[in-house]
Design a protein around this motif. Structure first.
Motif, PDB file in Angstrom:
ATOM      1  N   GLY A 258       0.685  -1.242  -0.062  1.00 39.17           N
ATOM      2  CA  GLY A 258       0.158  -0.005   0.131  1.00 39.17           C
ATOM      3  C   GLY A 258       0.812   1.113  -0.028  1.00 39.17           C
ATOM      4  N   ILE A 259       2.090   1.108  -0.153  1.00 39.91           N
ATOM      5  CA  ILE A 259       2.937   2.372  -0.014  1.00 39.91           C
ATOM      6  C   ILE A 259       2.833   3.144  -1.501  1.00 39.91           C
ATOM      7  CG2 ILE A 259       5.379   3.115  -0.067  1.00 39.91           C
ATOM      8  CD1 ILE A 259       5.893   0.721   1.988  1.00 39.91           C
ATOM      9  N   ILE A 260       2.762   2.404  -2.400  1.00 42.75           N
ATOM     10  CA  ILE A 260       2.625   3.027  -3.816  1.00 42.75           C
ATOM     11  C   ILE A 260       1.043   2.724  -4.109  1.00 42.75           C
ATOM     12  CG2 ILE A 260       2.825   2.371  -6.120  1.00 42.75           C
ATOM     13  CD1 ILE A 260       5.485   1.506  -5.610  1.00 42.75           C
ATOM     14  N   ASN A 261       0.477   3.949  -4.462  1.00 40.58           N
ATOM     15  CA  ASN A 261      -1.111   4.070  -4.907  1.00 40.58           C
ATOM     16  C   ASN A 261      -1.027   5.152  -6.068  1.00 40.58           C
ATOM     17  OD1 ASN A 261      -1.050   6.619  -3.682  1.00 40.58           O
ATOM     18  ND2 ASN A 261      -1.941   5.544  -1.966  1.00 40.58           N
ATOM     19  N   GLY A 262       0.148   5.858  -6.447  1.00 40.11           N
ATOM     20  CA  GLY A 262       0.045   6.828  -7.413  1.00 40.11           C
ATOM     21  C   GLY A 262      -0.887   7.861  -7.346  1.00 40.11           C
ATOM     22  N   THR A 263      -1.466   8.191  -6.068  1.00 42.49           N
ATOM     23  CA  THR A 263      -2.638   9.252  -6.359  1.00 42.49           C
ATOM     24  C   THR A 263      -2.071  10.589  -6.308  1.00 42.49           C
ATOM     25  OG1 THR A 263      -2.436   9.394  -3.579  1.00 42.49           O
ATOM     26  CG2 THR A 263      -4.036   7.768  -4.763  1.00 42.49           C
ATOM     27  N   LYS A 264      -0.927  10.571  -6.127  1.00 46.13           N
ATOM     28  CA  LYS A 264      -0.310  12.184  -6.154  1.00 46.13           C
ATOM     29  C   LYS A 264       0.404  12.537  -7.390  1.00 46.13           C
ATOM     30  CE  LYS A 264      -1.294  12.907  -1.724  1.00 46.13           C
ATOM     31  NZ  LYS A 264      -2.654  13.670  -1.427  1.00 46.13           N
ATOM     32  N   LYS A 265       0.420  11.717  -8.613  1.00 41.72           N
ATOM     33  CA  LYS A 265       1.125  11.775  -9.848  1.00 41.72           C
ATOM     34  C   LYS A 265       0.202  12.870 -10.407  1.00 41.72           C
ATOM     35  CE  LYS A 265       2.505   8.316 -12.172  1.00 41.72           C
ATOM     36  NZ  LYS A 265       2.475   7.264 -12.920  1.00 41.72           N
ATOM     37  N   GLN A 266       1.029  13.606 -11.249  1.00 42.74           N
ATOM     38  CA  GLN A 266       0.636  14.712 -11.915  1.00 42.74           C
ATOM     39  C   GLN A 266       0.031  13.960 -13.456  1.00 42.74           C
ATOM     40  OE1 GLN A 266       3.120  15.402 -10.055  1.00 42.74           O
ATOM     41  NE2 GLN A 266       1.613  16.465  -8.686  1.00 42.74           N
ATOM     42  N   LEU A 267       0.769  13.048 -13.826  1.00 44.53           N
ATOM     43  CA  LEU A 267       0.415  12.312 -15.154  1.00 44.53           C
ATOM     44  C   LEU A 267      -0.099  11.047 -14.920  1.00 44.53           C
ATOM     45  CD1 LEU A 267       3.225  13.449 -17.580  1.00 44.53           C
ATOM     46  CD2 LEU A 267       1.029  14.546 -17.115  1.00 44.53           C
ATOM     47  N   ASN A 268      -0.892  10.430 -15.464  1.00 47.19           N
ATOM     48  CA  ASN A 268      -1.452   8.991 -15.168  1.00 47.19           C
ATOM     49  C   ASN A 268      -1.618   8.672 -13.758  1.00 47.19           C
ATOM     50  OD1 ASN A 268      -1.171   8.277 -18.084  1.00 47.19           O
ATOM     51  ND2 ASN A 268       1.047   8.863 -17.698  1.00 47.19           N
ATOM     52  N   PRO A 269      -2.415   9.456 -12.868  1.00 52.09           N
ATOM     53  CA  PRO A 269      -2.539   9.266 -11.343  1.00 52.09           C
ATOM     54  C   PRO A 269      -3.165   7.823 -11.341  1.00 52.09           C
ATOM     55  CG  PRO A 269      -4.061  10.781 -12.170  1.00 52.09           C
ATOM     56  CD  PRO A 269      -3.026  10.710 -13.300  1.00 52.09           C
ATOM     57  N   GLY A 270      -2.713   6.995 -10.394  1.00 47.42           N
ATOM     58  CA  GLY A 270      -3.113   5.907  -9.955  1.00 47.42           C
ATOM     59  C   GLY A 270      -2.547   4.668 -10.694  1.00 47.42           C
ATOM     60  N   ARG A 271      -1.552   4.892 -11.847  1.00 50.12           N
ATOM     61  CA  ARG A 271      -0.920   4.042 -12.685  1.00 50.12           C
ATOM     62  C   ARG A 271       0.409   3.997 -12.581  1.00 50.12           C
ATOM     63  NH1 ARG A 271      -3.729   3.181 -18.346  1.00 50.12           N
ATOM     64  NH2 ARG A 271      -3.272   0.888 -17.833  1.00 50.12           N
ATOM     65  N   GLN A 272       1.104   2.832 -12.438  1.00 52.03           N
ATOM     66  CA  GLN A 272       2.375   2.834 -12.412  1.00 52.03           C
ATOM     67  C   GLN A 272       2.739   2.477 -13.771  1.00 52.03           C
ATOM     68  OE1 GLN A 272       3.842  -0.173  -9.167  1.00 52.03           O
ATOM     69  NE2 GLN A 272       1.722  -0.428  -9.033  1.00 52.03           N
ATOM     70  N   VAL A 273       3.738   3.380 -14.515  1.00 50.12           N
ATOM     71  CA  VAL A 273       4.126   3.607 -15.696  1.00 50.12           C
ATOM     72  C   VAL A 273       5.551   2.975 -15.826  1.00 50.12           C
ATOM     73  CG1 VAL A 273       4.390   5.150 -17.748  1.00 50.12           C
ATOM     74  CG2 VAL A 273       2.532   5.592 -16.046  1.00 50.12           C
ATOM     75  N   TYR A 274       5.680   2.083 -17.235  1.00 49.06           N
ATOM     76  CA  TYR A 274       6.899   1.844 -17.310  1.00 49.06           C
ATOM     77  C   TYR A 274       7.189   1.351 -18.803  1.00 49.06           C
ATOM     78  CZ  TYR A 274       4.479  -2.724 -17.684  1.00 49.06           C
ATOM     79  OH  TYR A 274       3.702  -3.709 -17.729  1.00 49.06           O
ATOM     80  N   ALA A 275       8.600   1.438 -19.128  1.00 55.80           N
ATOM     81  CA  ALA A 275       8.871   0.973 -20.489  1.00 55.80           C
ATOM     82  C   ALA A 275       9.090  -0.675 -20.695  1.00 55.80           C
ATOM     83  CB  ALA A 275       9.829   1.725 -20.944  1.00 55.80           C
ATOM     84  N   PHE A 276       9.492  -1.180 -19.839  1.00 63.15           N
ATOM     85  CA  PHE A 276       9.754  -2.553 -19.784  1.00 63.15           C
ATOM     86  C   PHE A 276       9.760  -3.178 -18.521  1.00 63.15           C
ATOM     87  CE2 PHE A 276      14.145  -1.863 -19.553  1.00 63.15           C
ATOM     88  CZ  PHE A 276      14.883  -3.139 -19.162  1.00 63.15           C
ATOM     89  N   ALA A 277       9.550  -4.542 -18.219  1.00 63.87           N
ATOM     90  CA  ALA A 277       9.642  -5.027 -16.922  1.00 63.87           C
ATOM     91  C   ALA A 277      10.543  -6.235 -17.047  1.00 63.87           C
ATOM     92  CB  ALA A 277       8.210  -5.131 -16.505  1.00 63.87           C
ATOM     93  N   CYS A 278      11.080  -6.611 -16.004  1.00 64.86           N
ATOM     94  CA  CYS A 278      12.083  -7.787 -15.807  1.00 64.86           C
ATOM     95  C   CYS A 278      12.025  -8.180 -14.489  1.00 64.86           C
ATOM     96  CB  CYS A 278      13.237  -7.725 -16.870  1.00 64.86           C
ATOM     97  SG  CYS A 278      14.093  -9.074 -16.957  1.00 64.86           S
ATOM     98  N   GLY A 279      11.815  -9.394 -13.980  1.00 65.38           N
ATOM     99  CA  GLY A 279      11.917  -9.575 -12.922  1.00 65.38           C
ATOM    100  C   GLY A 279      11.604 -11.519 -12.606  1.00 65.38           C
ATOM    101  N   SER A 280      10.954 -11.527 -11.441  1.00 64.52           N
ATOM    102  CA  SER A 280      10.387 -12.942 -11.037  1.00 64.52           C
ATOM    103  C   SER A 280       9.170 -13.205 -11.606  1.00 64.52           C
ATOM    104  CB  SER A 280      10.442 -12.960  -9.359  1.00 64.52           C
ATOM    105  OG  SER A 280       9.309 -11.978  -9.221  1.00 64.52           O
ATOM    106  N   GLN A 281       8.797 -14.337 -11.646  1.00 62.42           N
ATOM    107  CA  GLN A 281       7.242 -14.870 -11.830  1.00 62.42           C
ATOM    108  C   GLN A 281       6.108 -13.917 -11.015  1.00 62.42           C
ATOM    109  OE1 GLN A 281       6.771 -17.165 -14.429  1.00 62.42           O
ATOM    110  NE2 GLN A 281       4.534 -16.157 -14.222  1.00 62.42           N
ATOM    111  N   LYS A 282       6.540 -13.749  -9.857  1.00 60.98           N
ATOM    112  CA  LYS A 282       5.780 -12.891  -9.096  1.00 60.98           C
ATOM    113  C   LYS A 282       5.330 -11.417  -9.876  1.00 60.98           C
ATOM    114  CE  LYS A 282       5.246 -10.393  -4.669  1.00 60.98           C
ATOM    115  NZ  LYS A 282       5.899 -10.141  -3.356  1.00 60.98           N
ATOM    116  N   LEU A 283       6.598 -10.786 -10.172  1.00 56.52           N
ATOM    117  CA  LEU A 283       6.347  -9.585 -11.057  1.00 56.52           C
ATOM    118  C   LEU A 283       5.380 -10.003 -12.152  1.00 56.52           C
ATOM    119  CD1 LEU A 283       9.123  -6.965 -11.762  1.00 56.52           C
ATOM    120  CD2 LEU A 283       7.501  -7.968 -13.445  1.00 56.52           C
TER     121      LEU A 283
END
Length: 447
Positions: A258-283
């Motif tokens: 619950g630390i990340i929720n994006g409510t204070k973002k000026q662009l795309n509030p509430g959304r975690q924006v990324y260009a690519f992702a790489c990590g574990s199966q959990k991710l």
């Protein structure tokens, strides 16, 4: 509209699909976890028929079969946008080269600057009911590649997460020439990051203390950014947002707490924006059809103007070494390319331009070389042939286990003094002597 008939007409084997590739062709292999697999094997099997096939890709997670053929350089050459350990290992064999980039510019390179792509081979998620193949977590420039490619082959991997976005996250079946279904689908996962060292934790704690509630985060790859993410996940910070080149496991941990929720973002509030992702199966499981996350092309995500539009933008990146002038090398060991520029400069600049934003360059003060000798990461001047990833005027905060300094507005004398103050004590006298010899040490300087 039902696309099953068209799908069946275009469905083929990997062997038949790669038969269109000719000697001299430019071939795109996809990016990172979405690098083609079965198509790669089929192309390698044609080795005796092919010469001078030029393949593009980047951040390889497996060794491609075309690297394993006899005398690969006689048949294939590989052009990497960003080295992983795979490219780094094989580069010395002479058939791999690095393409210097700003990651944010690659879509434009694909559309305007590089030779036309003869065949694009892209790994994708299964087609949806509307006829679209999703690029999954590796779509940072795939739409641009598809626009320029003369022939498009998709390799369907049903283990690939379907990553929601806003635009340029998929290709329609009407644009696709051939479809290949992976025989044994799997998701390429990164090995677990090494455990944070005491130095990592000291540096991470220094940076975490500088992050306010409501900040927007970019984390680079490596143990130190991971250590920062781990500490943030245990903190009492709130309302954090994400706008990052690479999406990593630390963001999942923070979001689930619950630390990340994006409510204070000026662009795309509430959304975690990324260009690519790489990590574990959990991710990958977290990203799959998750409307809280937004995949987008890298020319949007890493645009300095977009980055800087977020208040309290926090950028955290690793380096290889830097010098007393503040020049940062994050990608080479002298002349030897070991990784890539990626989007580090975009975030160093964008975070500083953000209202309340901060850019952190972090590193251990030393490392141990192959002969067991302790070496300083802070150098009098970068080694001959080293890449300047971030110029001296761009650097804001630099953090080691010995403290944090701000180089913005600092003179050459002040830069030398500040950087020596956070270097390892064993090397400080040597660095002072070098600074004096270089004319960047003032008689009033004190350590």
């Amino acid at each position: 509209m039902d696309y099953t008939k068209e799908y069946a007409q275009k469905l083929t084997t990997a062997e038949k699909a790669v038969s269109v590739i000719k000697s001299g062709d430019w071939v795109d292999y996809g990016w990172n976890m979405a690098t083609v697999h079965d198509l790669d094997s089929a192309l390698a099997a044609r080795v005796e028929d092919l010469h001078d096939v030029k393949v593009r890709g980047g951040v390889l997670m497996d060794v491609p079969e075309i690297f394993k053929v006899k005398n690969p350089g006689e048949h294939f050459s590989f052009y990497s946008w960003h080295y992983s350990g795979v490219e780094r290992k094989f580069a010395k064999e002479g058939f791999i080269t690095y393409v210097p980039v700003r990651y944010s510019e690659i879509p434009r390179y694909c559309r305007e600057d590089i030779p036309p792509i003869d065949v694009a081979m892209l790994q994708v998620a299964p087609m949806d009911k509307h006829g679209y193949f999703n690029f999954g977590p590796s779509g940072s420039m795939e739409a641009a590649i598809c626009e320029r490619a003369k022939h498009i082959i998709v390799e369907v991997n049903d283990k690939m997460p379907h990553c929601l976005g806003g635009f340029q996250t998929e290709v329609h079946i009407s644009k696709v020439d051939a479809i290949v279904e992976m025989k044994e689908p799997y998701a390429r996962c990164m090995p677990p990051a090494r455990a944070a060292t005491e130095v990592d934790e000291i540096v991470a704690k220094t940076i975490v203390n500088e992050i306010p509630n409501g900040a927007c985060l970019q984390l680079g790859i490596g143990s130190m950014p991971n250590a920062v993410g781990s500490l943030l996940a245990q903190s009492d910070l709130k309302d954090l947002g994400v706008h990052t080149e690479m999406y990593v496991d630390a963001f999942v941990d923070m979001a689930e707490k619950g630390i990340i929720n994006g409510t204070k973002k000026q662009l795309n509030p509430g959304r975690q924006v990324y260009a690519f992702a790489c990590g574990s199966q959990k991710l990958y499981d977290y990203l799959d059809d998750n409307p809280a996350c937004m995949a987008a092309p890298v020319n949007y995500v890493n645009d300095v103007r977009v980055i800087s539009a977020h208040d309290n933008m926090i950028s955290i990146n690793n380096i290889v070494n830097m010098d007393l002038y503040g020049q940062v090398n994050a990608e080479s060991n002298g002349l030897r390319q070991i990784t890539g520029a990626g989007g580090q400069l975009d975030y160093v600049m964008g975070a500083y331009l953000s209202r309340g934003g901060k850019s952190f360059i972090c590193c251990s003060s030393t490392f141990t070389d192959k002969s067991g000798e302790l070496q300083s990461r802070i150098l009098p001047i970068l080694h001959s042939g080293s890449t300047v990833t971030d110029t001296r005027a761009n650097i804001q905060y630099v953090v080691t286990e010995y403290g944090m300094v701000n180089l913005k507005g600092a003179s050459l004398w002040e830069r030398a003094e500040k950087l020596i103050s956070i270097s390892h004590p064993k090397f400080r006298e040597q660095l002072i002597a070098a600074a004096e010899q270089q004319g960047i040490w003032h008689h009033s300087n004190k350590i």
